[in-house]
Every structure is written in structure tokens, then in C-alpha cells.
Design a protein around this motif. Structure first.
Motif, PDB file in Angstrom:
ATOM      1  N   CYS A 149      -5.531  28.155 -34.507  1.00 15.97           N
ATOM      2  CA  CYS A 149      -6.885  27.600 -34.432  1.00 15.97           C
ATOM      3  C   CYS A 149      -6.903  26.081 -34.529  1.00 15.97           C
ATOM      4  CB  CYS A 149      -7.759  28.204 -35.529  1.00 15.97           C
ATOM      5  SG  CYS A 149      -8.131  29.962 -35.286  1.00 15.97           S
ATOM      6  N   ILE A 150      -6.136  25.530 -35.470  1.00 18.40           N
ATOM      7  CA  ILE A 150      -6.167  24.071 -35.645  1.00 18.40           C
ATOM      8  C   ILE A 150      -5.484  23.347 -34.495  1.00 18.40           C
ATOM      9  CG2 ILE A 150      -6.287  24.228 -38.168  1.00 18.40           C
ATOM     10  CD1 ILE A 150      -3.311  23.532 -38.256  1.00 18.40           C
ATOM     11  N   SER A 151      -4.678  24.060 -33.716  1.00 22.00           N
ATOM     12  CA  SER A 151      -3.966  23.431 -32.596  1.00 22.00           C
ATOM     13  C   SER A 151      -4.870  23.169 -31.401  1.00 22.00           C
ATOM     14  CB  SER A 151      -2.787  24.314 -32.154  1.00 22.00           C
ATOM     15  OG  SER A 151      -1.844  24.464 -33.194  1.00 22.00           O
ATOM     16  N   GLN A 152      -6.110  23.637 -31.446  1.00 20.71           N
ATOM     17  CA  GLN A 152      -7.016  23.453 -30.307  1.00 20.71           C
ATOM     18  C   GLN A 152      -7.623  22.061 -30.260  1.00 20.71           C
ATOM     19  OE1 GLN A 152      -6.664  25.997 -28.207  1.00 20.71           O
ATOM     20  NE2 GLN A 152      -5.334  26.552 -29.930  1.00 20.71           N
ATOM     21  N   GLY A 153      -7.563  21.339 -31.357  1.00 17.76           N
ATOM     22  CA  GLY A 153      -8.106  19.990 -31.379  1.00 17.76           C
ATOM     23  C   GLY A 153      -7.090  18.968 -30.913  1.00 17.76           C
ATOM     24  N   SER A 154      -7.395  17.718 -31.136  1.00 20.05           N
ATOM     25  CA  SER A 154      -6.464  16.635 -30.811  1.00 20.05           C
ATOM     26  C   SER A 154      -6.590  15.572 -31.884  1.00 20.05           C
ATOM     27  CB  SER A 154      -6.769  16.041 -29.432  1.00 20.05           C
ATOM     28  OG  SER A 154      -8.074  15.525 -29.384  1.00 20.05           O
ATOM     29  N   GLY A 155      -5.480  14.948 -32.224  1.00 19.63           N
ATOM     30  CA  GLY A 155      -5.488  13.936 -33.270  1.00 19.63           C
ATOM     31  C   GLY A 155      -5.607  14.550 -34.651  1.00 19.63           C
ATOM     32  N   GLY A 156      -5.970  13.724 -35.635  1.00 19.43           N
ATOM     33  CA  GLY A 156      -6.088  14.200 -37.000  1.00 19.43           C
ATOM     34  C   GLY A 156      -7.382  14.953 -37.233  1.00 19.43           C
ATOM     35  N   PHE A 157      -7.441  15.678 -38.338  1.00 22.98           N
ATOM     36  CA  PHE A 157      -8.636  16.440 -38.673  1.00 22.98           C
ATOM     37  C   PHE A 157      -8.717  16.625 -40.183  1.00 22.98           C
ATOM     38  CE2 PHE A 157      -5.212  19.457 -38.075  1.00 22.98           C
ATOM     39  CZ  PHE A 157      -5.344  20.331 -39.143  1.00 22.98           C
ATOM     40  N   GLY A 158      -9.901  16.957 -40.654  1.00 30.89           N
ATOM     41  CA  GLY A 158     -10.121  17.196 -42.067  1.00 30.89           C
ATOM     42  C   GLY A 158     -10.319  18.670 -42.364  1.00 30.89           C
ATOM     43  N   LEU A 159     -10.465  18.981 -43.638  1.00 29.28           N
ATOM     44  CA  LEU A 159     -10.630  20.369 -44.059  1.00 29.28           C
ATOM     45  C   LEU A 159     -11.869  20.995 -43.431  1.00 29.28           C
ATOM     46  CD1 LEU A 159      -9.807  22.774 -45.831  1.00 29.28           C
ATOM     47  CD2 LEU A 159     -11.078  21.711 -47.716  1.00 29.28           C
ATOM     48  N   ASP A 160     -12.957  20.230 -43.312  1.00 29.36           N
ATOM     49  CA  ASP A 160     -14.190  20.786 -42.766  1.00 29.36           C
ATOM     50  C   ASP A 160     -14.015  21.266 -41.331  1.00 29.36           C
ATOM     51  OD1 ASP A 160     -13.738  18.183 -41.956  1.00 29.36           O
ATOM     52  OD2 ASP A 160     -15.861  17.654 -41.829  1.00 29.36           O
ATOM     53  N   VAL A 161     -13.264  20.505 -40.542  1.00 32.32           N
ATOM     54  CA  VAL A 161     -13.000  20.909 -39.156  1.00 32.32           C
ATOM     55  C   VAL A 161     -12.146  22.165 -39.125  1.00 32.32           C
ATOM     56  CG1 VAL A 161     -11.868  20.221 -36.997  1.00 32.32           C
ATOM     57  CG2 VAL A 161     -13.245  18.568 -38.265  1.00 32.32           C
ATOM     58  N   ALA A 162     -11.143  22.224 -40.007  1.00 29.22           N
ATOM     59  CA  ALA A 162     -10.264  23.396 -40.046  1.00 29.22           C
ATOM     60  C   ALA A 162     -11.030  24.649 -40.448  1.00 29.22           C
ATOM     61  CB  ALA A 162      -9.108  23.145 -41.010  1.00 29.22           C
TER      62      ALA A 162
ATOM     63  N   TYR B 194       2.479  23.958 -28.620  1.00 32.25           N
ATOM     64  CA  TYR B 194       2.967  25.312 -28.872  1.00 32.25           C
ATOM     65  C   TYR B 194       1.838  26.175 -29.453  1.00 32.25           C
ATOM     66  CZ  TYR B 194       5.758  29.221 -30.501  1.00 32.25           C
ATOM     67  OH  TYR B 194       6.260  30.486 -30.717  1.00 32.25           O
ATOM     68  N   GLY B 195       1.076  25.609 -30.386  1.00 29.66           N
ATOM     69  CA  GLY B 195      -0.040  26.358 -30.967  1.00 29.66           C
ATOM     70  C   GLY B 195      -1.076  26.734 -29.924  1.00 29.66           C
ATOM     71  N   ARG B 196      -1.348  25.833 -28.999  1.00 25.29           N
ATOM     72  CA  ARG B 196      -2.296  26.142 -27.926  1.00 25.29           C
ATOM     73  C   ARG B 196      -1.758  27.258 -27.029  1.00 25.29           C
ATOM     74  NH1 ARG B 196      -4.215  20.072 -25.965  1.00 25.29           N
ATOM     75  NH2 ARG B 196      -5.376  19.558 -27.865  1.00 25.29           N
ATOM     76  N   GLU B 197      -0.472  27.222 -26.775  1.00 26.08           N
ATOM     77  CA  GLU B 197       0.129  28.275 -25.948  1.00 26.08           C
ATOM     78  C   GLU B 197      -0.017  29.632 -26.621  1.00 26.08           C
ATOM     79  OE1 GLU B 197       4.020  27.864 -23.581  1.00 26.08           O
ATOM     80  OE2 GLU B 197       4.646  28.922 -25.395  1.00 26.08           O
ATOM     81  N   ARG B 198       0.224  29.698 -27.921  1.00 21.79           N
ATOM     82  CA  ARG B 198       0.093  30.965 -28.627  1.00 21.79           C
ATOM     83  C   ARG B 198      -1.365  31.405 -28.716  1.00 21.79           C
ATOM     84  NH1 ARG B 198       5.163  32.876 -30.425  1.00 21.79           N
ATOM     85  NH2 ARG B 198       3.914  34.762 -30.653  1.00 21.79           N
ATOM     86  N   PHE B 199      -2.273  30.454 -28.821  1.00 17.09           N
ATOM     87  CA  PHE B 199      -3.696  30.771 -28.833  1.00 17.09           C
ATOM     88  C   PHE B 199      -4.106  31.413 -27.507  1.00 17.09           C
ATOM     89  CE2 PHE B 199      -8.215  29.865 -28.363  1.00 17.09           C
ATOM     90  CZ  PHE B 199      -8.716  30.111 -29.628  1.00 17.09           C
ATOM     91  N   ALA B 200      -3.647  30.829 -26.404  1.00 15.91           N
ATOM     92  CA  ALA B 200      -3.957  31.372 -25.081  1.00 15.91           C
ATOM     93  C   ALA B 200      -3.355  32.758 -24.901  1.00 15.91           C
ATOM     94  CB  ALA B 200      -3.444  30.426 -23.995  1.00 15.91           C
TER      95      ALA B 200
END
Length: 355
Positions: free
Chosen positions: A276-289, A330-336
Motif C-alpha cells: 500500500c505505501i509503495s503506491q505513493g512517491s517521495g516521503g510520507f507520514g503516518l497519516d498518509v500510511a 517492487y511494491g507497486r509490482e506486487r500491488f498490481a
């Protein structure tokens, strides 16, 4: 000349470092010296930092797949340590005993190890502890307690969590060393190769997260694609970077396999958060996760912490997290793949991560 300079610096550094290792380094029992057939480039800063570590009996080098933990240990010890590869081992104690030339017989392997090493000074390298981290911990605590002359250096994608363990995080290469490594490996594939614009090389190595494994795999492609075109195709790196050394472990023969080795050993919840977190780009915070994973905040924080510990995520402080680009792809590939499988099981059209 540049390569000779680095070899000379590395040799000088190693000599100083070995003087600073615990006393066991002077009188270690030498088995099969670990050597390399290609050049070792860069890492002067890391070697110097390792040389300043003293007094620890368990030093664990941690870092993501392909960052060069094992190669750094080989250079640090100069091959003058007992090496135990654990990548495909089920019984850690028995593997250590075999590497030391000890036969347990009917005696438990751990008991035989303690008996054999109790009166000796030895440096033991445990390489690739990831898959058997719990087993390593169970062996090392009684072994270190019972063998005062034993020093252990381990490599792992996550801490072993043994009392007294000192962690050394192995970072990606500096951009200068990354470019030099790429140039060295590329010219080994084609003598006299002209690599062209250095800025393009630097951009390529930066997109590859400055990971030695990814850089070496990419360098094999310069006989087929110029650097600029290779750079333009890096969104497909998991498909492209698959020509590792034939003698390497399977998990080191492609970038996908190297990252997959870590992913395959996650729990189901950890895999879910990672995808799930691999769908974004750049850094992120707990709220986004939390929003991306659709789980309670406390649970997401625990799972993010586990991913950080397993070198699939980096904590940048102040509640912020980052992923290496290769890991995110890799995370995006597994998500797909997850959505495709779910669509097939329901008899629905195949979906991608973007649909």
C-alpha cells in the motif's frame, strides 16, 4: 591508475582496521580465506568507521538488499576470518561447526561449538542471517557467553536482537563511488568502452539508489543500450536488471529477486502495508500510511517499524518515512499482481494498481 589508487588505499585502511579489531583478530583460526575476483571500489568512510568500533563482540552490518554488506565485510576482514554463509542453511549451529571443522557427533551442535571455542580466540563471520535471524540469536547468545575469545561479525537485512549487539548501517554508495563502480564494471564488459556524459552516469546511479548490486546489473547492459537510453528505461528496471553472476546465489542474480527475498519473509500484514505505501512517491507520514492501508494508526505504526527494521523502509525522523525507488517499484509490482489475482478469482477483468 584510479583503480590502483583505490586498491592501495583499501589495503592501507584494512591494515589499520585489523590492528583495531579485538585481540581475536590476531590469532583467529584461518580456514578458507574469502577473496574476490573483481575490484573493490569506494567505502573508505565505512571502513574507517568500522575501524573505530572497539570492544564489541557482536557487530551486525545491516542494510537493504544489494547495498554491499557482504562485500564490505570481506574487505574489512581481508578474508582472515571463518566465514559461514547462511543463505540456504536450516541449522545455524551445525553450519558454524562445519565451517570450524568441528564434528558434533551425538552431541548437540551448539554444545560442541561452545566446547570447541571456549578456550580459543576466533573471529566468525555469519553472512546472510536474514532468513534465520531468530535461529542466529538463539545460537549466538549462549555461544558468546560461553566463549570469551569469540568475536562475531554478521550481515543481515534486520538486527539479530542479541544482548550486546552493535549495529552498523551500511548506506548506499556516494554518488562519486557509484559512478566509478558503474564505469569499472561497464568497461569490464567491453574493453575500451566510452561512457560519455558524466552527468548522465550520475543521474543513472542516483536513480538506481546508488546500490552496488543494481549498478553492477545495469553495467552489463551498456553493450546493448547507451547510458542515456538505459536511464530512460529505469521504470522497467525490475525486468531489465536480471543478468547477475551465474555463480551468485539466485537472490543476487536479479534486482527483483534481491528485493523479493526480503518481501517473501514478511508477515501477511507487513506485506499488505508494504504494497500500500509503495503506491505513493517521495516521503510520507503516518497519516498518509494509515489512509493508504486502511488499518488503525497504532497497528500501522508497528508494521512500519517492522519494515524499517527489515530494511524495506527508512525512517527520516519526525514521523516521516522514505523508500528506495527500486523498492517502491517492487511494491507497486506486487500491488498490481494482487489486484490481478483478485480480479481473476472473481471472474472480473484484470486490474492494475492505477485502475
Amino acid at each position: 591508475m584510479c583503480d590502483l589508487r583505490h586498491r592501495h588505499l583499501a589495503a592501507q585502511t584494512r591494515a589499520v582496521l585489523l590492528e583495531r579489531l579485538p585481540a581475536a583478530a590476531y590469532r583467529r583460526r584461518v580456514r578458507e580465506p574469502v577473496t574476490a575476483l573483481d575490484s573493490f571500489l569506494g567505502r573508505d568512510s565505512e571502513l574507517a568507521r568500522l575501524g573505530r568500533i572497539s570492544g564489541t563482540r557482536l557487530l551486525t552490518l545491516v542494510g537493504p538488499a544489494g547495498v554491499g554488506k557482504s562485500r564490505l565485510v570481506k574487505e574489512f576482514t581481508g578474508g582472515r576470518a571463518t566465514w559461514v554463509g547462511l543463505g540456504s542453511v536450516a541449522d545455524v549451529a551445525r553450519a558454524c561447526a562445519a565451517a570450524l571443522g568441528e564434528q558434533a557427533g551425538r552431541e548437540p551442535a551448539l554444545s560442541a561449538l561452545v566446547r570447541a571455542l571456549a578456550g580459543r580466540e576466533t573471529v566468525l563471520v555469519l553472512d546472510d542471517c536474514d532468513r534465520v535471524a531468530a535461529e542466529c540469536a538463539a545460537v549466538l547468545e549462549p555461544l558468546l557467553l560461553g566463549c570469551a575469545g569469540l568475536t562475531v561479525i554478521a550481515t543481515s537485512r534486520e538486527p539479530l536482537r542479541v544482548p550486546g549487539e552493535v549495529l552498523f548501517a551500511v548506506p548506499p554508495l556516494s554518488i562519486t563511488d557509484a559512478v566509478e563502480l558503474f564505469a569499472d564494471r561497464a568497461r569490464a564488459n567491453q574493453v575500451g568502452l566510452r561512457l560519455g556524459d558524466r552527468d548522465a552516469l550520475a543521474a543513472l546511479c542516483a536513480r538506481l539508489d546508488r546500490l552496488p548490486l543494481a549498478i553492477e546489473l545495469a553495467a552489463r547492459l551498456v553493450t546493448l543500450l547507451p547510458v542515456e537510453e538505459l536511464l530512460a528505461r529505469l521504470d522497467d528496471r525490475l525486468e531489465l536488471l536480471n543478468r547477475g553472476n551465474r555463480t551468485a546465489a539466485v537472490r543476487h542474480q536479479s534486482l527483483r529477486a534481491a528485493i523479493g527475498w526480503s518481501y517473501d519473509h514478511l508477515s501477511a500484514e507487513e506485506k499488505h502495508v508494504f504494497r500500500c505505501i509503495s503506491q505513493g512517491s517521495g516521503g510520507f507520514g503516518l497519516d498518509v500510511a494509515v489512509q493508504a492501508c486502511d488499518l488503525p494508526a497504532d497497528r500501522v505504526l508497528v508494521l512500519l517499524s517492522a519494515l524499517v527494521a527489515k530494511s524495506l523502509l527508512t525512517s527520516t525522523g519526525a514521523g516521516r518515512f522514505e523508500q528506495l525507488e527500486s523498492v517502491r517499484l517492487y511494491g507497486r509490482e506486487r500491488f498490481a499482481q494482487q489486484w490481478s489475482t483478485a480480479g481473476e478469482s472473481r471472474g472480473e477483468p484484470l486490474k492494475t494498481a492505477d485502475q
